[in-house]
Design a protein around this motif. Structure first.
Motif, short mmCIF file in Angstrom:
data_model
loop_
_atom_site.label_atom_id
_atom_site.label_comp_id
_atom_site.label_asym_id
_atom_site.label_seq_id
_atom_site.Cartn_x
_atom_site.Cartn_y
_atom_site.Cartn_z
N ASP A 7 0.86 -1.19 0.00
CA ASP A 7 0.00 0.00 0.00
C ASP A 7 0.89 1.23 0.00
OD1 ASP A 7 -1.79 -2.11 0.66
OD2 ASP A 7 -3.18 -0.65 1.53
N CYS A 67 -6.55 -1.33 4.28
CA CYS A 67 -7.19 -2.12 5.33
C CYS A 67 -7.08 -1.38 6.67
CB CYS A 67 -6.58 -3.52 5.42
SG CYS A 67 -4.84 -3.59 5.89
N TYR A 72 -10.93 -5.93 9.18
CA TYR A 72 -10.67 -7.25 9.76
C TYR A 72 -11.89 -7.73 10.56
CZ TYR A 72 -6.02 -6.64 7.97
OH TYR A 72 -4.97 -6.46 7.11
N CYS A 84 -2.86 -1.44 7.27
CA CYS A 84 -2.15 -0.43 6.48
C CYS A 84 -2.53 0.97 6.95
CB CYS A 84 -2.49 -0.60 5.00
SG CYS A 84 -1.80 -2.12 4.30
N CYS A 148 1.20 -4.89 3.34
CA CYS A 148 -0.16 -5.15 3.84
C CYS A 148 -0.21 -6.40 4.71
CB CYS A 148 -1.13 -5.29 2.68
SG CYS A 148 -2.83 -5.57 3.24
N PRO A 149 -0.68 -6.26 5.97
CA PRO A 149 -0.70 -7.41 6.88
C PRO A 149 -1.93 -8.31 6.74
CG PRO A 149 -1.35 -5.43 8.06
CD PRO A 149 -1.06 -5.01 6.64
ZN LIG Z 1 -3.51 -3.61 4.12
#
Ligand SMILES: [Zn+2]
Length: 174
Positions: A7, A67, A72, A84, A148-149
């Motif tokens: 990102d 995100c 989530y 992010c 990005c996680p």
């Molecule tokens: Zn992300």
């Protein structure tokens, strides 16, 4: 490992109210898949960056919002999750800037497609290890890149590698 979404955010170093805007860029380039020669505009429609080399064959996204915690939770995740949006806010704070808006990022190395009926899909990410983009700044910028996680296994929405998020290498030269 590859298949890792990046990102990307950019701000005018002299005016944090002027940030890179994906919508202003695509409506000028008439294209939502940035490749070599593509110029990213600020929300004031001024050129900020251009892609001098695309080593990922146009496998980039300009549609997906960064995100955040709520994304989530939307997917059923319980408890705090890295995001992010948080990465951006914390990175900017480290530089002394409090930002109130999380802009629409450019998501390099992210495979989204818009189908003929308008449906937005994210098939498995085919970006190979070693893929890259090279950008040239067209004004003094503050740039933030978030690896990005996103690590949730959701059918039809595969942002990163199935084995989980990985590191990105960022090289800045003058
Ligand atoms: Zn992300």
């Amino acid at each position: 490992m590859g298949a890792q979404a990046a990102d990307f955010f950019a701000y005018n170093a002299d005016d944090r109210a002027e940030w890179l805007s994906a919508p202003h860029s695509w409506v000028t380039a008439f294209n939502i898949k940035p490749r070599q020669g593509y110029t990213f505009l600020s929300r004031f429609r001024r050129p900020m960056l251009t892609i001098t080399e695309d080593g990922a064959d146009g496998m980039h996204d300009m549609m997906i919002a960064a995100c955040d915690q709520f994304r989530y939770e939307f997917f059923g995740y319980k408890g705090p999750h890295a995001s992010c949006s948080e990465n951006l806010v914390v990175s900017m704070r480290r530089l002394g800037h409090q930002i109130e808006v999380v802009p629409q990022p450019i998501n390099f190395f992210t495979n989204t497609q818009i189908q003929p009926d308008g449906k937005l899909v994210s098939p498995p990410n085919p970006v190979p290890p070693g893929a890259y983009v090279e950008l040239r700044a067209l004004m003094d910028l503050i740039c933030v890149v978030s690896s990005c996680p996103f690590d949730l296994a959701r059918e039809g929405w595969t942002i990163n590698s199935k084995t989980g998020p990985t590191e990105l290498l960022v090289d800045v030269s003058g």
